[in-house]
Motif scaffolding. Structure first.
Motif, PDB file in Angstrom:
ATOM      1  N   VAL A  67     -53.016   6.659  -6.581  1.00  0.00           N
ATOM      2  CA  VAL A  67     -51.849   6.313  -5.778  1.00  0.00           C
ATOM      3  C   VAL A  67     -52.187   6.501  -4.307  1.00  0.00           C
ATOM      4  N   PHE A  68     -51.832   5.502  -3.489  1.00  0.00           N
ATOM      5  CA  PHE A  68     -52.075   5.537  -2.047  1.00  0.00           C
ATOM      6  C   PHE A  68     -50.733   5.408  -1.320  1.00  0.00           C
ATOM      7  N   PRO A  69     -50.202   6.485  -0.740  1.00  0.00           N
ATOM      8  CA  PRO A  69     -48.954   6.368   0.024  1.00  0.00           C
ATOM      9  C   PRO A  69     -49.242   5.724   1.381  1.00  0.00           C
ATOM     10  N   VAL A  70     -48.663   4.540   1.623  1.00  0.00           N
ATOM     11  CA  VAL A  70     -48.941   3.806   2.858  1.00  0.00           C
ATOM     12  C   VAL A  70     -47.652   3.298   3.500  1.00  0.00           C
ATOM     13  N   ALA A  71     -46.567   4.058   3.343  1.00  0.00           N
ATOM     14  CA  ALA A  71     -45.274   3.597   3.863  1.00  0.00           C
ATOM     15  C   ALA A  71     -44.966   4.124   5.260  1.00  0.00           C
ATOM     16  N   ILE A  74     -62.196   4.807 -10.299  1.00  0.00           N
ATOM     17  CA  ILE A  74     -60.796   4.413 -10.437  1.00  0.00           C
ATOM     18  C   ILE A  74     -60.714   2.927 -10.765  1.00  0.00           C
ATOM     19  N   GLU A  75     -59.815   2.583 -11.693  1.00  0.00           N
ATOM     20  CA  GLU A  75     -59.685   1.209 -12.169  1.00  0.00           C
ATOM     21  C   GLU A  75     -58.427   0.507 -11.656  1.00  0.00           C
ATOM     22  N   HIS A  76     -57.412   1.274 -11.275  1.00  0.00           N
ATOM     23  CA  HIS A  76     -56.120   0.684 -10.889  1.00  0.00           C
ATOM     24  C   HIS A  76     -55.664   1.363  -9.602  1.00  0.00           C
ATOM     25  N   PHE A  77     -55.373   0.553  -8.580  1.00  0.00           N
ATOM     26  CA  PHE A  77     -55.029   1.047  -7.251  1.00  0.00           C
ATOM     27  C   PHE A  77     -53.550   0.762  -6.989  1.00  0.00           C
ATOM     28  N   ILE A  78     -52.770   1.834  -6.789  1.00  0.00           N
ATOM     29  CA  ILE A  78     -51.319   1.724  -6.648  1.00  0.00           C
ATOM     30  C   ILE A  78     -50.941   2.080  -5.210  1.00  0.00           C
ATOM     31  N   PHE A  79     -50.320   1.142  -4.518  1.00  0.00           N
ATOM     32  CA  PHE A  79     -49.955   1.342  -3.122  1.00  0.00           C
ATOM     33  C   PHE A  79     -48.439   1.498  -3.010  1.00  0.00           C
ATOM     34  N   VAL A  80     -48.004   2.604  -2.419  1.00  0.00           N
ATOM     35  CA  VAL A  80     -46.581   2.832  -2.170  1.00  0.00           C
ATOM     36  C   VAL A  80     -46.326   2.414  -0.725  1.00  0.00           C
ATOM     37  N   THR A  81     -45.670   1.270  -0.553  1.00  0.00           N
ATOM     38  CA  THR A  81     -45.549   0.648   0.752  1.00  0.00           C
ATOM     39  C   THR A  81     -44.131   0.763   1.305  1.00  0.00           C
ATOM     40  N   GLY A  82     -43.961   0.224   2.501  1.00  0.00           N
ATOM     41  CA  GLY A  82     -42.651   0.139   3.143  1.00  0.00           C
ATOM     42  C   GLY A  82     -42.534  -1.201   3.846  1.00  0.00           C
TER      43      GLY A  82
END
Length: 292
Positions: free
Chosen positions: A9-13, A51-59
């Protein structure tokens, strides 16, 4: 054998207000360190860890991040027509595969804990990595790869830590640890920005985590903490009552690209590590320093 870590998980908001006006129309995660966006460096690290799946938490206004990790057909066609084979191959090699990226929105700036909770449906009931893109880890091996190797041995939850000056410990999330076992340090205590003189150690959380999915239930119940935000550390403290937490020490360079000084130092450090740039760049730096 613990469940494998497949997702990150990548928080990018975040709004990136410290970099205005540069971030008025461009996400801070797309600012470049040498010739790669900050978020690309973070994804590279995760990919090196398997890592196989990249999840971006955006705004809002973060669509360019999604575009960055997608095909750019016009660009690819132009590169092919101009015979720029090397550049085209590099772009295609670094592109995530179909279905390997997911994007979800954090509609309100309610803190890191809330951002992680926003990814709950995509992560599902499995352990996951959490990567804070602002904190670039530069070392001989990828930080997350070392953490994953430790996780494969001991399971539980893993946090990467690094040493900070004791008089600055009140600016960080700090952990207390026992002597190392199998290369990892059992964590005895976690404190978010402890009052001066009360910190259990000078080991700060570096922005890399491997967490069990039970963290989501705790985040869902959590009231707002410091700064009126949902703090990840508060839920980790609760999770530690029933689950093991370990620390791995990162001994490379850590650059906080959320600050102007950290961002500038990251550019210098990464440029000096590049064989195609280092020699000339070092000479130009010496000239510049001599004139200032």
């Amino acid at each position: 054998m613990p469940k494998p870590i497949r997702k990150a998980v990548f928080p990018v908001a975040g709004l990136g207000t410290r970099f205005l006006p540069a971030t008025k129309a461009m996400p801070k995660e797309m600012l470049t360190v040498v010739d790669r966006p900050v978020i690309q460096h973070a994804v590279d690290e995760a990919r090196a860890a398997g890592i196989e799946h990249f999840i971006f938490v955006t705004g809002r206004n973060k669509g360019v991040i999604e575009d960055h990790f997608d095909n750019q057909f016009e660009l690819e066609r132009t590169l092919a027509e101009r015979g720029k084979t090397k550049e085209l191959e590099q772009l295609l090699a670094e592109l995530p595969g179909a279905g390997q990226t997911s994007f979800t929105r954090q509609q309100a700036p309610l803190g890191l804990g809330h951002a992680v909770w926003c990814a709950r449906e995509i992560v599902g009931d499995e352990p996951f990595a959490l990567v804070l893109p602002d904190m670039l880890h530069f070392g001989a091996t990828a930080c997350l790869a070392d953490m994953r190797a430790a996780y494969d041995k001991v399971g539980g939850n893993i946090i990467s830590v690094y040493e900070v000056p004791e008089d600055q410990a009140n600016q960080y999330g700090i952990v207390g640890v026992e002597p190392p076992r199998d290369g990892v340090y059992p964590i005895t205590r976690m404190v978010e920005k402890p009052k001066a003189g009360t910190q259990p150690s000078n080991l700060a959380i570096s922005g890399r985590y491997i967490l069990q999915p039970e963290i989501f239930d705790l985040l869902a119940k959590q009231e707002r903490g410091a700064g009126g935000e949902i703090q990840l550390t508060d839920s980790m403290i609760q999770l530690a009552q029933n689950d093991r937490f370990y620390a791995t020490r990162f001994d490379g360079e850590i650059h906080d690209c959320g600050s102007k000084l950290g961002f500038l130092m990251a550019n210098v450090s990464y440029a000096l590590s590049r064989p195609d740039l280092a020699g000339q760049f070092r000479d130009e730096l010496k000239k510049l320093l001599a004139t200032h």
